[in-house]
Scaffold this motif. Structure first.
Motif, PDB file in Angstrom:
ATOM      1  N   THR A   1       0.860  -1.187   0.000  1.00 40.52           N
ATOM      2  CA  THR A   1       0.000   0.000   0.000  1.00 40.52           C
ATOM      3  C   THR A   1       0.897   1.237   0.000  1.00 40.52           C
ATOM      4  O   THR A   1       2.075   1.140   0.332  1.00 40.52           O
ATOM      5  CB  THR A   1      -0.866   0.032   1.269  1.00 40.52           C
ATOM      6  OG1 THR A   1       0.024   0.062   2.397  1.00 40.52           O
ATOM      7  CG2 THR A   1      -1.772  -1.183   1.363  1.00 40.52           C
ATOM      8  N   PRO A   2       0.335   2.417  -0.350  1.00 42.31           N
ATOM      9  CA  PRO A   2       1.146   3.630  -0.271  1.00 42.31           C
ATOM     10  C   PRO A   2       1.740   3.846   1.124  1.00 42.31           C
ATOM     11  O   PRO A   2       2.910   4.229   1.249  1.00 42.31           O
ATOM     12  CB  PRO A   2       0.153   4.740  -0.641  1.00 42.31           C
ATOM     13  CG  PRO A   2      -0.827   4.064  -1.545  1.00 42.31           C
ATOM     14  CD  PRO A   2      -0.970   2.672  -0.987  1.00 42.31           C
ATOM     15  N   ALA A   3       0.954   3.565   2.171  1.00 43.04           N
ATOM     16  CA  ALA A   3       1.465   3.761   3.542  1.00 43.04           C
ATOM     17  C   ALA A   3       2.633   2.822   3.831  1.00 43.04           C
ATOM     18  O   ALA A   3       3.629   3.200   4.453  1.00 43.04           O
ATOM     19  CB  ALA A   3       0.349   3.522   4.554  1.00 43.04           C
ATOM     20  N   ARG A   4       2.508   1.600   3.340  1.00 48.51           N
ATOM     21  CA  ARG A   4       3.577   0.618   3.567  1.00 48.51           C
ATOM     22  C   ARG A   4       4.839   1.014   2.803  1.00 48.51           C
ATOM     23  O   ARG A   4       5.953   0.874   3.294  1.00 48.51           O
ATOM     24  CB  ARG A   4       3.108  -0.756   3.080  1.00 48.51           C
ATOM     25  CG  ARG A   4       3.103  -1.761   4.203  1.00 48.51           C
ATOM     26  CD  ARG A   4       2.731  -3.130   3.740  1.00 48.51           C
ATOM     27  NE  ARG A   4       3.639  -4.086   4.375  1.00 48.51           N
ATOM     28  CZ  ARG A   4       3.666  -5.364   4.068  1.00 48.51           C
ATOM     29  NH1 ARG A   4       2.879  -5.850   3.131  1.00 48.51           N
ATOM     30  NH2 ARG A   4       4.506  -6.161   4.689  1.00 48.51           N
ATOM     31  N   LEU A   5       4.640   1.510   1.587  1.00 48.01           N
ATOM     32  CA  LEU A   5       5.801   1.909   0.784  1.00 48.01           C
ATOM     33  C   LEU A   5       6.515   3.090   1.437  1.00 48.01           C
ATOM     34  O   LEU A   5       7.746   3.165   1.462  1.00 48.01           O
ATOM     35  CB  LEU A   5       5.349   2.260  -0.639  1.00 48.01           C
ATOM     36  CG  LEU A   5       6.443   2.323  -1.693  1.00 48.01           C
ATOM     37  CD1 LEU A   5       7.233   1.022  -1.761  1.00 48.01           C
ATOM     38  CD2 LEU A   5       5.851   2.628  -3.066  1.00 48.01           C
TER      39      LEU A   5
ATOM     40  N   LYS B   1       0.094  -2.488 -10.073  1.00 47.97           N
ATOM     41  CA  LYS B   1       1.522  -2.237 -10.326  1.00 47.97           C
ATOM     42  C   LYS B   1       1.735  -0.797 -10.795  1.00 47.97           C
ATOM     43  O   LYS B   1       2.653  -0.111 -10.333  1.00 47.97           O
ATOM     44  CB  LYS B   1       2.051  -3.215 -11.382  1.00 47.97           C
ATOM     45  CG  LYS B   1       2.290  -4.607 -10.838  1.00 47.97           C
ATOM     46  CD  LYS B   1       2.383  -5.623 -11.968  1.00 47.97           C
ATOM     47  CE  LYS B   1       2.533  -7.021 -11.416  1.00 47.97           C
ATOM     48  NZ  LYS B   1       3.916  -7.524 -11.447  1.00 47.97           N
ATOM     49  N   LEU B   2       0.887  -0.357 -11.727  1.00 50.59           N
ATOM     50  CA  LEU B   2       1.045   1.015 -12.246  1.00 50.59           C
ATOM     51  C   LEU B   2       0.845   2.035 -11.131  1.00 50.59           C
ATOM     52  O   LEU B   2       1.616   3.000 -11.004  1.00 50.59           O
ATOM     53  CB  LEU B   2       0.052   1.283 -13.380  1.00 50.59           C
ATOM     54  CG  LEU B   2       0.117   0.373 -14.619  1.00 50.59           C
ATOM     55  CD1 LEU B   2      -0.723   0.965 -15.747  1.00 50.59           C
ATOM     56  CD2 LEU B   2       1.538   0.128 -15.086  1.00 50.59           C
ATOM     57  N   ALA B   3      -0.179   1.809 -10.307  1.00 51.07           N
ATOM     58  CA  ALA B   3      -0.459   2.752  -9.220  1.00 51.07           C
ATOM     59  C   ALA B   3       0.706   2.788  -8.225  1.00 51.07           C
ATOM     60  O   ALA B   3       1.120   3.861  -7.767  1.00 51.07           O
ATOM     61  CB  ALA B   3      -1.756   2.357  -8.509  1.00 51.07           C
ATOM     62  N   THR B   4       1.246   1.609  -7.900  1.00 53.12           N
ATOM     63  CA  THR B   4       2.335   1.548  -6.922  1.00 53.12           C
ATOM     64  C   THR B   4       3.616   2.160  -7.489  1.00 53.12           C
ATOM     65  O   THR B   4       4.376   2.813  -6.764  1.00 53.12           O
ATOM     66  CB  THR B   4       2.577   0.089  -6.477  1.00 53.12           C
ATOM     67  OG1 THR B   4       1.318  -0.484  -6.109  1.00 53.12           O
ATOM     68  CG2 THR B   4       3.531   0.023  -5.296  1.00 53.12           C
ATOM     69  N   ALA B   5       3.845   1.953  -8.782  1.00 52.73           N
ATOM     70  CA  ALA B   5       5.023   2.556  -9.419  1.00 52.73           C
ATOM     71  C   ALA B   5       4.950   4.078  -9.313  1.00 52.73           C
ATOM     72  O   ALA B   5       5.943   4.746  -9.005  1.00 52.73           O
ATOM     73  CB  ALA B   5       5.111   2.120 -10.874  1.00 52.73           C
ATOM     74  N   ARG B   6       3.754   4.630  -9.540  1.00 49.45           N
ATOM     75  CA  ARG B   6       3.591   6.086  -9.444  1.00 49.45           C
ATOM     76  C   ARG B   6       3.799   6.555  -8.004  1.00 49.45           C
ATOM     77  O   ARG B   6       4.406   7.592  -7.754  1.00 49.45           O
ATOM     78  CB  ARG B   6       2.207   6.509  -9.941  1.00 49.45           C
ATOM     79  CG  ARG B   6       2.063   6.341 -11.449  1.00 49.45           C
ATOM     80  CD  ARG B   6       0.798   7.028 -12.003  1.00 49.45           C
ATOM     81  NE  ARG B   6       0.672   6.727 -13.418  1.00 49.45           N
ATOM     82  CZ  ARG B   6      -0.115   5.757 -13.911  1.00 49.45           C
ATOM     83  NH1 ARG B   6      -0.882   5.042 -13.105  1.00 49.45           N
ATOM     84  NH2 ARG B   6      -0.145   5.534 -15.210  1.00 49.45           N
TER      85      ARG B   6
ATOM     86  N   THR C   1       7.615   6.725  -7.235  1.00 48.37           N
ATOM     87  CA  THR C   1       8.331   7.910  -7.726  1.00 48.37           C
ATOM     88  C   THR C   1       7.859   9.162  -6.995  1.00 48.37           C
ATOM     89  O   THR C   1       8.661  10.049  -6.720  1.00 48.37           O
ATOM     90  CB  THR C   1       8.184   8.076  -9.260  1.00 48.37           C
ATOM     91  OG1 THR C   1       6.815   7.963  -9.609  1.00 48.37           O
ATOM     92  CG2 THR C   1       8.950   7.000  -9.991  1.00 48.37           C
ATOM     93  N   ARG C   2       6.576   9.204  -6.619  1.00 52.59           N
ATOM     94  CA  ARG C   2       6.094  10.347  -5.848  1.00 52.59           C
ATOM     95  C   ARG C   2       6.806  10.429  -4.500  1.00 52.59           C
ATOM     96  O   ARG C   2       7.103  11.520  -3.999  1.00 52.59           O
ATOM     97  CB  ARG C   2       4.575  10.235  -5.641  1.00 52.59           C
ATOM     98  CG  ARG C   2       3.963  11.365  -4.808  1.00 52.59           C
ATOM     99  CD  ARG C   2       2.438  11.286  -4.741  1.00 52.59           C
ATOM    100  NE  ARG C   2       1.917  10.035  -4.215  1.00 52.59           N
ATOM    101  CZ  ARG C   2       1.916   9.699  -2.922  1.00 52.59           C
ATOM    102  NH1 ARG C   2       2.422  10.518  -2.019  1.00 52.59           N
ATOM    103  NH2 ARG C   2       1.416   8.543  -2.532  1.00 52.59           N
ATOM    104  N   LEU C   3       7.122   9.262  -3.920  1.00 51.69           N
ATOM    105  CA  LEU C   3       7.816   9.232  -2.634  1.00 51.69           C
ATOM    106  C   LEU C   3       9.321   9.486  -2.780  1.00 51.69           C
ATOM    107  O   LEU C   3      10.056   9.473  -1.799  1.00 51.69           O
ATOM    108  CB  LEU C   3       7.596   7.874  -1.952  1.00 51.69           C
ATOM    109  CG  LEU C   3       6.187   7.598  -1.430  1.00 51.69           C
ATOM    110  CD1 LEU C   3       6.047   6.138  -0.996  1.00 51.69           C
ATOM    111  CD2 LEU C   3       5.852   8.526  -0.268  1.00 51.69           C
ATOM    112  N   GLY C   4       9.764   9.662  -4.027  1.00 52.40           N
ATOM    113  CA  GLY C   4      11.187   9.939  -4.248  1.00 52.40           C
ATOM    114  C   GLY C   4      12.056   8.700  -4.306  1.00 52.40           C
ATOM    115  O   GLY C   4      13.280   8.788  -4.267  1.00 52.40           O
ATOM    116  N   LEU C   5      11.413   7.525  -4.395  1.00 50.17           N
ATOM    117  CA  LEU C   5      12.178   6.292  -4.517  1.00 50.17           C
ATOM    118  C   LEU C   5      12.617   6.073  -5.957  1.00 50.17           C
ATOM    119  O   LEU C   5      11.860   6.355  -6.886  1.00 50.17           O
ATOM    120  CB  LEU C   5      11.325   5.100  -4.053  1.00 50.17           C
ATOM    121  CG  LEU C   5      11.140   4.959  -2.543  1.00 50.17           C
ATOM    122  CD1 LEU C   5       9.921   4.093  -2.222  1.00 50.17           C
ATOM    123  CD2 LEU C   5      12.397   4.351  -1.918  1.00 50.17           C
ATOM    124  N   ALA C   6      13.843   5.584  -6.132  1.00 52.57           N
ATOM    125  CA  ALA C   6      14.301   5.236  -7.476  1.00 52.57           C
ATOM    126  C   ALA C   6      13.557   3.986  -7.933  1.00 52.57           C
ATOM    127  O   ALA C   6      13.345   3.066  -7.154  1.00 52.57           O
ATOM    128  CB  ALA C   6      15.798   4.981  -7.462  1.00 52.57           C
TER     129      ALA C   6
END
Lengths: 95, 376
Positions: B100-104, B140-145, B148-153
């Motif tokens: 999830t976004p929170a987990r990432l 996958k597409l949502a998590t990829a976005r 990058t929003r979180l600044g992860l490579a």
């Protein structure tokens, strides 16, 4: 691509996301760690990379290196701009 | 020198941690073994933390948190924090299911350096069919976005095979649009699950030729924006890949229960003895484990490898592929044009690619009774 490879002296380069510069005790060397890449850095490359902190401008990095190497600023400037441009094109540094 | 492997051995650079074999997806080319390990035997958080500390002391620089799906472990953030504390460059290889976004965000805060997400195809329906999981592609597409929003490579990994190889340009464009800095175009590697599914996955030579030309164009088009790395199509190669950069030379693979392998497919080779981190330190395993010693260096080689001037460039290719095609793990990888079985391998590819593709044998989707008997 020209958009990533033409930095000016006012840019404040930083290591790109996912890129770390660290000294490795095992190999006694400075290493640039990136996704699936490990690059040993030394000499002027290391001097430049260690100053890519998102705070210093390229102009300030050039000044520092011109001091360290007691060299002509214009010559150092060309080298620094070329190297930072190359690192940016490889997505190791962002401008 | 402090730490390191000692005794003239190079220190390993990378460690792939298979945190679990559990995965919601069922990709037909999965790199996990045919006999998947169960949850009960998995190393716990403290055991992984010890492995990471030992790895860093041994000289390992980069850690790949993989699976299965690593997010199937509730302690993934703690595991990531332990890896970061050990000083390792930490890469998460994920299907994104369970992320999830929170987990990432928690993983980023724990020190995660990089995320690698696999994309099965540019067409959502085809992608979900390949993964054996409805809705996987959109997630996958949502998590990829989010990454990058979180600044992860972000790296996008695209395994290419018959069903998606024609859309290589679309796959790379998709990765660029998601903000990836790197794309890995990996032709399916035919061991384990992919070997079982070879007739469904193998592209034709014409498809591979087209894809190779497309790759060159894509590299030029995305230069400076996207690093594109490629894993070669072995069956259509003339030179073998330097598998793992040489056996026991650069990398270690730790299974969910702690067995340490020179490569993820090494357990397909009969007769090798693997040591476990539950019984030995990682340094002992790297230096003395029989499985690591088996194909290290060049002494084990047969002709034509033994006298070949490329023996320390490609190390005779891949041992698991030699086993799969030649029936002998010490043979020259038949991907090499110098192998007496090179033509046989091409024939196998042609035969596999010629027919109508059979349905996929999805990993982990056997009848339950079989799954249970495999785990005992």
């Amino acid at each position: 691509m020209a958009d990533a490879a033409a930095p000016g002296e006012g840019a404040r380069p930083a290591l790109a996301p996912g890129v770390r510069l660290r000294f490795d005790d095992t190999r006694q060397a400075w290493l640039l760690l990136a996704p699936e890449r490990i690059i040993e850095t030394e000499g002027p490359t290391q001097d430049i990379l260690s100053r890519c902190d998102g705070v210093r401008t390229i102009g300030e990095i050039i000044d520092a290196l011109a001091g360290i190497y007691a060299a002509d600023r214009a010559e150092i400037a060309a080298d620094v701009l070329a190297l930072v441009g190359e690192l940016a094109a490889k997505r190791l540094v962002r401008l | 020198m402090s730490g390191g492997a000692g005794a003239g051995l190079p220190a390993p650079l990378g460690l792939l941690a298979e945190l679990t074999h559990r995965c919601p997806l069922a990709c037909p080319y999965c790199s996990n073994p045919l006999a998947l390990e169960g949850r009960a035997g998995e190393l716990d958080t403290a055991e992984w933390a010890r492995v990471f500390a030992e790895a860093a002391a041994l000289g390992v620089l980069q850690l790949h948190l993989s699976g299965g799906e690593p997010a199937s472990r509730r302690d993934l953030a703690d595991i990531t924090a332990a890896a970061h504390a050990a000083g390792l460059y930490t890469n998460l290889i994920t299907s994104t299911i369970g992320v999830t976004p929170a987990r990432l965000e928690a993983l980023r805060d724990a020190g995660l350096d990089h995320v690698q997400i696999s994309i099965q195809d540019s067409l959502p329906e085809s992608a979900d069919h390949i993964a054996g999981y409805d809705g996987a592609h959109a997630h996958k597409l949502a998590t990829a976005r989010t990454a990058t929003r979180l600044g992860l490579a972000l790296t996008i990994n695209a395994v290419v095979h018959r069903a998606n190889i024609a859309r290589l340009p679309e796959l790379v464009a998709l990765a660029a649009g998601l903000g990836a800095g790197r794309v890995e175009v990996a032709h399916a590697q035919y061991y384990g699950w992919a070997l079982r599914n070879r007739a469904a996955l193998m592209p034709t030579r014409a498809q591979v030729t087209t894809a190779t030309a497309a790759l060159a164009d894509l590299r030029a088009r995305y230069e400076g924006r996207l690093v594109i790395d490629a894993v070669v199509p072995d069956y259509y190669a003339r030179r073998p890949k330097p598998c793992m950069g040489g056996w026991g030379r650069r990398s270690l693979n730790v299974t969910p229960s702690g067995r340490v392998l020179p490569c993820h497919a090494a357990e397909t080779i009969p007769g090798l003895t693997f040591w476990s981190v539950r019984e030995h330190s990682l340094a002992e395993i790297w230096a003395r484990s029989p499985a690591f010693a088996a194909f290290r260096g060049t002494d084990w080689m047969q002709e034509p490898c033994r006298s070949c001037d490329r023996r320390e460039i490609d190390f005779g290719g891949c041992r698991c592929q030699a086993l799969a095609i030649a029936g002998d793990a010490a043979a020259t990888d038949p991907a090499c044009a110098l192998s007496p079985l090179h033509a046989t391998m091409l024939d196998l590819a042609a035969a596999a690619a010629a027919g109508e593709p059979p349905p996929y044998a999805y990993r982990g989707r056997q009848p339950k009774i079989l799954e249970r008997s495999q785990q005992t």
